[in-house]
Write an enzyme that holds these catalytic residues in place. Structure first.
Site, PDB file in Angstrom:
ATOM      1  N   ASP A  81      -7.422  23.829  22.986  1.00  0.00           N
ATOM      2  CA  ASP A  81      -8.393  24.361  23.934  1.00  0.00           C
ATOM      3  C   ASP A  81      -8.903  25.700  23.420  1.00  0.00           C
ATOM      4  OD1 ASP A  81      -6.078  25.809  24.478  1.00  0.00           O
ATOM      5  OD2 ASP A  81      -6.308  25.738  26.648  1.00  0.00           O
ATOM      6  N   TYR A  83      -9.900  29.669  22.761  1.00  0.00           N
ATOM      7  CA  TYR A  83      -9.173  30.929  22.904  1.00  0.00           C
ATOM      8  C   TYR A  83      -9.422  31.479  24.306  1.00  0.00           C
ATOM      9  CZ  TYR A  83      -8.839  30.918  17.769  1.00  0.00           C
ATOM     10  OH  TYR A  83      -8.572  30.592  16.469  1.00  0.00           O
ATOM     11  N   PHE A  94     -10.880  26.796  16.639  1.00  0.00           N
ATOM     12  CA  PHE A  94     -10.297  27.809  15.759  1.00  0.00           C
ATOM     13  C   PHE A  94     -11.246  28.960  15.440  1.00  0.00           C
ATOM     14  CE2 PHE A  94      -7.731  24.008  14.753  1.00  0.00           C
ATOM     15  CZ  PHE A  94      -6.468  24.512  15.045  1.00  0.00           C
ATOM     16  N   HIS A 207       0.750  22.677  13.104  1.00  0.00           N
ATOM     17  CA  HIS A 207      -0.298  23.582  13.575  1.00  0.00           C
ATOM     18  C   HIS A 207      -0.246  24.879  12.764  1.00  0.00           C
ATOM     19  CE1 HIS A 207      -2.553  26.162  16.352  1.00  0.00           C
ATOM     20  NE2 HIS A 207      -3.056  25.043  16.842  1.00  0.00           N
TER      21      HIS A 207
END
Length: 239
Positions: A81, A83, A94, A207
């Site tokens: 989701d 930031y 990202f 991740h």
């Protein structure tokens, strides 16, 4: 002018998919979703949260679909989701707006890019951590949930966005061009069943978060995904 003002504010101010531009190739999928029961319920939820005074990011939730048309997609990078810090989210997984300090996961992405391809980190403050250039060159930077409230990660999870982004992934998988999917972390890897692996290439790693980037058995640091993506694109480029 209205969209520019909203972007300057850095947060969602109204809930109307007509204000969220997308490339023409996505229009049918977008209109179909928001005309259905799940899409309408999601819009009602977003409006109710705005009415309650919630600060919601980003200002244009569908920006990934605005910058990367379906026919141009050659690489997909899945995030979770947006930031949840003020001024960070710009509608691309990202990516952060120019001039914003790099979040730890994005810092690790740039470190691996430099290790793998020798690409130096982008200049700060511009472009800084903005990945708009990637999106313009066929990299679909898709979060699986497309809005979030300030300071509350995953606050809009399971409200309907996942149904929409699953449809986006399925649409890409069914497209005529082979695509490389980078699935970083368990959440992204959970979408693997939506992808036709007989036609597309999937790269899997932890991740890039500092909590998992070095952890076995599939550490993100050293995964070599960027060189593999470069080779894939060269092999599958149009004549």
């Amino acid at each position: 002018m209205e969209n520019v003002a909203r972007d300057a504010a850095g947060q969602l101010s109204e809930v109307d998919p007509a204000d969220w531009p997308v490339a023409p190739g996505w229009r049918g999928l977008v209109d179909s979703f928001f005309a259905g029961s799940t899409g309408l319920a999601l819009l009602d939820f977003l409006r109710s949260r705005l009415s309650a005074g919630a600060v919601i990011f980003p200002p244009r939730p569908l920006r990934a679909l605005e910058l990367t048309p379906p026919e141009a997609v050659r690489v997909v990078i899945l995030g979770q989701d947006p930031y949840h810090g003020r001024g960070q989210a710009e509608g691309l997984a990202f990516s952060v707006a120019p001039g914003v300090a790099l979040p730890p996961s994005l810092r690790n992405i740039f470190k691996e890019l430099q290790r793998d391809l020798g690409t130096p980190p982008p200049k700060f403050p511009v472009p800084g951590g903005s990945l708009v250039k990637w999106a313009a060159h066929g990299v679909l930077l898709l979060n699986t949930c497309l809005t979030v409230e300030e300071g509350q990660p995953a606050s809009h999870a399971k409200k309907g966005w996942e149904v929409f982004t699953d449809a986006v992934i399925t649409h890409v998988s069914g497209g005529e061009h082979p695509v490389l999917f980078m699935l970083w972390g368990a959440h992204a890897q959970g979408k693997r069943t939506l992808i036709d692996e007989t036609r597309h290439k999937i790269l899997v790693a932890n991740h890039p978060s500092p909590l998992s980037a070095l952890r076995p058995p599939l550490p993100f640091m050293g995964c070599g995904h960027f060189s593999q993506a470069r080779d894939w694109r060269e092999q599958h480029s149009s004549p």
